[in-house]
Design a protein around this motif. Structure first.
Motif, PDB file in Angstrom:
ATOM      1  N   GLY A 113      -6.905   6.037  -3.897  1.00 56.85           N
ATOM      2  CA  GLY A 113      -6.753   4.696  -3.342  1.00 56.85           C
ATOM      3  C   GLY A 113      -5.783   4.590  -2.186  1.00 56.85           C
ATOM      4  O   GLY A 113      -5.501   3.483  -1.714  1.00 56.85           O
ATOM      5  N   VAL A 114      -5.282   5.708  -1.686  1.00 57.41           N
ATOM      6  CA  VAL A 114      -4.371   5.695  -0.538  1.00 57.41           C
ATOM      7  C   VAL A 114      -5.145   5.280   0.711  1.00 57.41           C
ATOM      8  O   VAL A 114      -6.276   5.727   0.931  1.00 57.41           O
ATOM      9  N   ILE A 115      -4.527   4.453   1.560  1.00 58.24           N
ATOM     10  CA  ILE A 115      -5.223   3.978   2.755  1.00 58.24           C
ATOM     11  C   ILE A 115      -4.572   4.426   4.056  1.00 58.24           C
ATOM     12  O   ILE A 115      -5.104   4.142   5.129  1.00 58.24           O
ATOM     13  N   SER A 116      -3.458   5.153   3.976  1.00 57.50           N
ATOM     14  CA  SER A 116      -2.793   5.596   5.205  1.00 57.50           C
ATOM     15  C   SER A 116      -2.406   7.065   5.065  1.00 57.50           C
ATOM     16  O   SER A 116      -1.516   7.404   4.279  1.00 57.50           O
ATOM     17  N   ILE A 117      -3.095   7.911   5.831  1.00 55.77           N
ATOM     18  CA  ILE A 117      -2.815   9.343   5.833  1.00 55.77           C
ATOM     19  C   ILE A 117      -1.904   9.659   7.014  1.00 55.77           C
ATOM     20  O   ILE A 117      -2.267   9.431   8.171  1.00 55.77           O
ATOM     21  N   GLU A 118      -0.736  10.197   6.712  1.00 55.37           N
ATOM     22  CA  GLU A 118       0.221  10.545   7.757  1.00 55.37           C
ATOM     23  C   GLU A 118       0.042  12.010   8.164  1.00 55.37           C
ATOM     24  O   GLU A 118      -0.024  12.891   7.316  1.00 55.37           O
ATOM     25  N   HIS A 119      -0.068  12.249   9.450  1.00 53.48           N
ATOM     26  CA  HIS A 119      -0.159  13.582  10.053  1.00 53.48           C
ATOM     27  C   HIS A 119      -1.588  14.133  10.045  1.00 53.48           C
ATOM     28  O   HIS A 119      -2.358  13.832  10.943  1.00 53.48           O
ATOM     29  N   GLY A 120      -1.943  14.978   9.108  1.00 51.11           N
ATOM     30  CA  GLY A 120      -3.309  15.480   8.998  1.00 51.11           C
ATOM     31  C   GLY A 120      -3.686  16.574   9.978  1.00 51.11           C
ATOM     32  O   GLY A 120      -4.879  16.854  10.166  1.00 51.11           O
ATOM     33  N   GLN A 121      -2.707  17.253  10.595  1.00 54.83           N
ATOM     34  CA  GLN A 121      -3.036  18.214  11.651  1.00 54.83           C
ATOM     35  C   GLN A 121      -3.839  19.426  11.188  1.00 54.83           C
ATOM     36  O   GLN A 121      -4.433  20.112  12.006  1.00 54.83           O
ATOM     37  N   LEU A 122      -3.872  19.714   9.899  1.00 51.45           N
ATOM     38  CA  LEU A 122      -4.606  20.875   9.403  1.00 51.45           C
ATOM     39  C   LEU A 122      -5.965  20.504   8.811  1.00 51.45           C
ATOM     40  O   LEU A 122      -6.631  21.339   8.211  1.00 51.45           O
ATOM     41  N   MET A 123      -6.405  19.282   9.015  1.00 49.76           N
ATOM     42  CA  MET A 123      -7.674  18.866   8.428  1.00 49.76           C
ATOM     43  C   MET A 123      -8.850  19.478   9.187  1.00 49.76           C
ATOM     44  O   MET A 123      -8.756  19.869  10.349  1.00 49.76           O
ATOM     45  N   THR A 124      -9.975  19.545   8.484  1.00 52.19           N
ATOM     46  CA  THR A 124     -11.231  19.991   9.072  1.00 52.19           C
ATOM     47  C   THR A 124     -12.217  18.817   9.044  1.00 52.19           C
ATOM     48  O   THR A 124     -11.818  17.668   8.806  1.00 52.19           O
ATOM     49  N   GLU A 125     -13.482  19.117   9.249  1.00 53.23           N
ATOM     50  CA  GLU A 125     -14.511  18.080   9.182  1.00 53.23           C
ATOM     51  C   GLU A 125     -14.514  17.379   7.818  1.00 53.23           C
ATOM     52  O   GLU A 125     -14.845  16.187   7.729  1.00 53.23           O
ATOM     53  N   VAL A 126     -14.118  18.087   6.772  1.00 54.74           N
ATOM     54  CA  VAL A 126     -14.092  17.501   5.425  1.00 54.74           C
ATOM     55  C   VAL A 126     -13.095  16.346   5.363  1.00 54.74           C
ATOM     56  O   VAL A 126     -13.409  15.249   4.879  1.00 54.74           O
ATOM     57  N   GLY A 127     -11.889  16.588   5.846  1.00 56.22           N
ATOM     58  CA  GLY A 127     -10.882  15.532   5.845  1.00 56.22           C
ATOM     59  C   GLY A 127     -11.253  14.379   6.759  1.00 56.22           C
ATOM     60  O   GLY A 127     -11.051  13.208   6.421  1.00 56.22           O
ATOM     61  N   ALA A 128     -11.784  14.701   7.930  1.00 56.60           N
ATOM     62  CA  ALA A 128     -12.181  13.658   8.870  1.00 56.60           C
ATOM     63  C   ALA A 128     -13.267  12.763   8.270  1.00 56.60           C
ATOM     64  O   ALA A 128     -13.223  11.529   8.405  1.00 56.60           O
ATOM     65  N   GLN A 129     -14.233  13.380   7.595  1.00 53.34           N
ATOM     66  CA  GLN A 129     -15.307  12.598   6.990  1.00 53.34           C
ATOM     67  C   GLN A 129     -14.783  11.707   5.874  1.00 53.34           C
ATOM     68  O   GLN A 129     -15.226  10.555   5.718  1.00 53.34           O
TER      69      GLN A 129
ATOM     70  N   TYR B  65       0.828  -1.206   0.000  1.00 56.89           N
ATOM     71  CA  TYR B  65       0.000   0.000   0.000  1.00 56.89           C
ATOM     72  C   TYR B  65       0.866   1.261   0.000  1.00 56.89           C
ATOM     73  O   TYR B  65       2.090   1.200   0.157  1.00 56.89           O
ATOM     74  N   VAL B  66       0.184   2.396  -0.150  1.00 55.11           N
ATOM     75  CA  VAL B  66       0.844   3.705  -0.138  1.00 55.11           C
ATOM     76  C   VAL B  66       0.425   4.480   1.100  1.00 55.11           C
ATOM     77  O   VAL B  66      -0.760   4.523   1.450  1.00 55.11           O
ATOM     78  N   MET B  67       1.389   5.092   1.752  1.00 55.72           N
ATOM     79  CA  MET B  67       1.162   6.049   2.831  1.00 55.72           C
ATOM     80  C   MET B  67       1.548   7.428   2.316  1.00 55.72           C
ATOM     81  O   MET B  67       2.526   7.558   1.580  1.00 55.72           O
ATOM     82  N   VAL B  68       0.760   8.455   2.654  1.00 59.28           N
ATOM     83  CA  VAL B  68       1.068   9.785   2.141  1.00 59.28           C
ATOM     84  C   VAL B  68       1.226  10.798   3.263  1.00 59.28           C
ATOM     85  O   VAL B  68       0.494  10.771   4.251  1.00 59.28           O
ATOM     86  N   HIS B  69       2.189  11.678   3.067  1.00 59.03           N
ATOM     87  CA  HIS B  69       2.331  12.864   3.903  1.00 59.03           C
ATOM     88  C   HIS B  69       1.279  13.868   3.459  1.00 59.03           C
ATOM     89  O   HIS B  69       1.249  14.291   2.302  1.00 59.03           O
ATOM     90  N   ALA B  70       0.367  14.234   4.364  1.00 56.23           N
ATOM     91  CA  ALA B  70      -0.690  15.183   4.017  1.00 56.23           C
ATOM     92  C   ALA B  70      -1.186  15.854   5.287  1.00 56.23           C
ATOM     93  O   ALA B  70      -1.507  15.177   6.261  1.00 56.23           O
ATOM     94  N   TYR B  71      -1.251  17.170   5.267  1.00 59.78           N
ATOM     95  CA  TYR B  71      -1.756  17.911   6.422  1.00 59.78           C
ATOM     96  C   TYR B  71      -3.199  18.379   6.239  1.00 59.78           C
ATOM     97  O   TYR B  71      -3.990  18.362   7.170  1.00 59.78           O
ATOM     98  N   ALA B  72      -3.550  18.840   5.045  1.00 62.22           N
ATOM     99  CA  ALA B  72      -4.804  19.567   4.842  1.00 62.22           C
ATOM    100  C   ALA B  72      -5.806  18.750   4.031  1.00 62.22           C
ATOM    101  O   ALA B  72      -5.476  17.744   3.411  1.00 62.22           O
ATOM    102  N   ASP B  73      -7.058  19.245   4.037  1.00 65.84           N
ATOM    103  CA  ASP B  73      -8.177  18.511   3.459  1.00 65.84           C
ATOM    104  C   ASP B  73      -7.963  18.120   2.006  1.00 65.84           C
ATOM    105  O   ASP B  73      -8.214  16.973   1.619  1.00 65.84           O
ATOM    106  N   GLU B  74      -7.561  19.074   1.162  1.00 65.91           N
ATOM    107  CA  GLU B  74      -7.491  18.783  -0.263  1.00 65.91           C
ATOM    108  C   GLU B  74      -6.498  17.665  -0.559  1.00 65.91           C
ATOM    109  O   GLU B  74      -6.752  16.792  -1.401  1.00 65.91           O
ATOM    110  N   SER B  75      -5.363  17.670   0.151  1.00 64.97           N
ATOM    111  CA  SER B  75      -4.383  16.594  -0.026  1.00 64.97           C
ATOM    112  C   SER B  75      -4.940  15.263   0.466  1.00 64.97           C
ATOM    113  O   SER B  75      -4.729  14.213  -0.157  1.00 64.97           O
ATOM    114  N   ILE B  76      -5.632  15.299   1.593  1.00 63.85           N
ATOM    115  CA  ILE B  76      -6.206  14.075   2.159  1.00 63.85           C
ATOM    116  C   ILE B  76      -7.252  13.498   1.215  1.00 63.85           C
ATOM    117  O   ILE B  76      -7.232  12.303   0.882  1.00 63.85           O
ATOM    118  N   VAL B  77      -8.184  14.332   0.751  1.00 69.41           N
ATOM    119  CA  VAL B  77      -9.267  13.859  -0.110  1.00 69.41           C
ATOM    120  C   VAL B  77      -8.726  13.341  -1.433  1.00 69.41           C
ATOM    121  O   VAL B  77      -9.122  12.266  -1.918  1.00 69.41           O
TER     122      VAL B  77
END
Length: 460
Positions: A282-298, A264-276
């Motif tokens: 098809g990425v299944i592991s989001i690393e960090h994510g400290q700048l996410m909002t409800e959009v990224g969490a959902q 699988y792939v793990m990605v460095h991503a802090y904010a919603d747009e990168s996470i989404v």
């Protein structure tokens, strides 16, 4: 403490007397004499099995070779077994840190400009042993030349945790995996001579063909999962935090190439747009994510993906960050730090269960000594039991997604059960109720076993 109490030795591994030698300031390599292998029987222990909140009281655990042979509330017997009376302590699985950089042990600029690869290797082995003695028996390395360190540890040439190595990270030009000085030519340009960084720490890839090539090259080198940069970062100097990195087709190319190898792939991503964007690829592991909002969490919740956050940065000041990461990183560091507590609440409020423990401390050996502080920061939203799960069975579940590339397939990690790897800690007190006990690892972790071998034993 007496070294004669440690009688375990497995061929090709380091002796259990390592712990006693380390306490007296001697090298972990000082005693290499072959000893006969005996079973080890832990008695009078309360077992946290890595999953359940209720400990198994007054239990006995038998270790044969490098696996757990039996766990029972009834007395056990084994011929010629070494008996270790736990004295009512908690026996728990070894800790797992799901996002480390085992070889980035000094300021990034120094590693890039002032030290050669021999220095990197020497210092990495020293820090690997220290990490094991903090109770971390397994780690997932999130980028760098840790494949060689993994091999050295597995072959008994060095002491350290099990390593799930990602090899060089994959980044677009001007992305988070970009650490060239301003006048340095692109390593992929005709006639350019790639630096050590561009050969072993980070691959630059633009477009689907280059992304496929670098993903496959990381797999060729020995990566067991792939690390891709999908957004701006703190330690890199040329990419603002708001940037989204990796086109959808580039991210999907890495995911498909990794899937062809069963991983699988793990990605460095802090904010919603990168996470989404990453999850849609098809990425299944989001690393960090400290700048996410409800959009990224959902998005993480809906995809049943993993989030691997770190909160050790809550205990760091701006000057420490600048020393480790460079002067341009101070403002970015403060932004990520400010988002960390909000992210914790979002993960908890959205009921995201696929959460793994990580610390991501780089660039400063002093900061690395505070790796275990992560346990206390997570108490702001999670219970001690939940945090222990994140650092044992949950993290092990994530690492096992490497499938056939998993270097440790003889049994499960992160649990105490029959057939599991014998990676064990004996802890003074009950960390299921008070996980902060693990912060003072020197005082409260009395025994450390990895792969059936004892590396620390301070029991009388």
């Amino acid at each position: 403490m007496c070294a004669k109490n440690n009688r375990k030795r497995i061929a090709g591994k380091l002796p259990s007397s390592v712990a006693a030698l380390a306490i007296f300031g001697l090298s972990a390599q000082a005693a290499m004499a072959q000893e006969e292998s005996f079973p080890i029987l832990f008695t009078n222990v309360h077992v946290f099995d890595g999953v359940n909140e209720q400990r198994i009281e007054n239990a006995n655990v038998l270790v044969v070779d490098n696996l757990i042979a039996e766990v029972s509330a009834e007395p056990l017997a084994a011929a010629n077994a070494q008996i270790i009376d736990g004295g009512g302590r908690t026996l728990m699985p070894g800790l797992i840190d799901a996002h480390v950089h085992m070889t980035v042990t000094e300021p990034v600029a120094d590693l890039r400009d002032n030290f050669d690869w021999m220095y990197w290797g020497a210092v990495s082995t020293i820090e690997a042993e220290k990490m094991l003695l903090r109770g971390f028996t397994t780690v997932r390395d999130a980028g760098g030349p840790a494949i060689g360190l993994h091999k050295a540890i597995e072959r008994g040439k060095a002491v350290g945790p099990r390593i799930y190595a990602s090899g060089p990270v994959i980044s677009q030009t001007s992305g988070h995996g970009e650490h060239r000085v301003y006048t340095e030519p692109h390593p992929n340009f005709m006639g350019a001579q790639p630096s050590f960084f561009n050969q072993h720490l980070e691959f630059l890839a633009d477009g689907v063909p280059e992304t496929l090539r670098t993903t496959r090259e990381a797999l060729r080198l020995g990566a067991v999962q792939i690390k891709v940069m999908a957004g701006g970062g703190v330690s890199s100097q040329v990419d603002p935090l708001h940037t989204v990195q990796g086109l959808p087709e580039e991210l999907e190319a890495s995911v498909r190439a990794a899937a062809d190898w069963g991983t699988y792939v793990m990605v460095h991503a802090y904010a919603d747009e990168s996470i989404v964007r990453s999850i849609e690829a098809g990425v299944i592991s989001i690393e960090h994510g400290q700048l996410m909002t409800e959009v990224g969490a959902q998005a993480i919740k809906d995809a049943d993906a993993w989030i691997v956050p770190f909160y050790s940065l809550l205990g760091l000041d701006e000057q420490t960050a600048i020393k480790a990461l460079g002067p341009a990183s101070g403002e970015k560091f403060l932004s990520v730090q400010a988002g960390a507590r909000n992210q914790m609440r979002l993960i908890k409020d959205f009921g995201i269960k696929n959460v793994a423990f990580s610390t991501d401390i780089i660039g400063d050996p002093v900061a690395l000594t505070r790796q275990n502080d992560e346990f206390k920061y997570r108490l702001e939203v999670w219970t001690s039991h939940e945090i222990l799960q994140q650092a044992t069975s949950k993290a092990a579940e994530l690492l096992a997604l490497s499938g056939e590339l998993n270097p440790y397939k003889a049994g499960p990690l992160g649990v105490i059960q029959e057939g599991a790897y014998a990676d064990l800690l004996l802890v003074e007190g009950n960390p299921v109720e008070d996980v902060e006990l693990l912060v003072d690892y020197e005082a409260n972790i009395d025994l450390i076993m990895k792969d059936g071998v004892i590396y620390k034993n301070t029991l009388n």
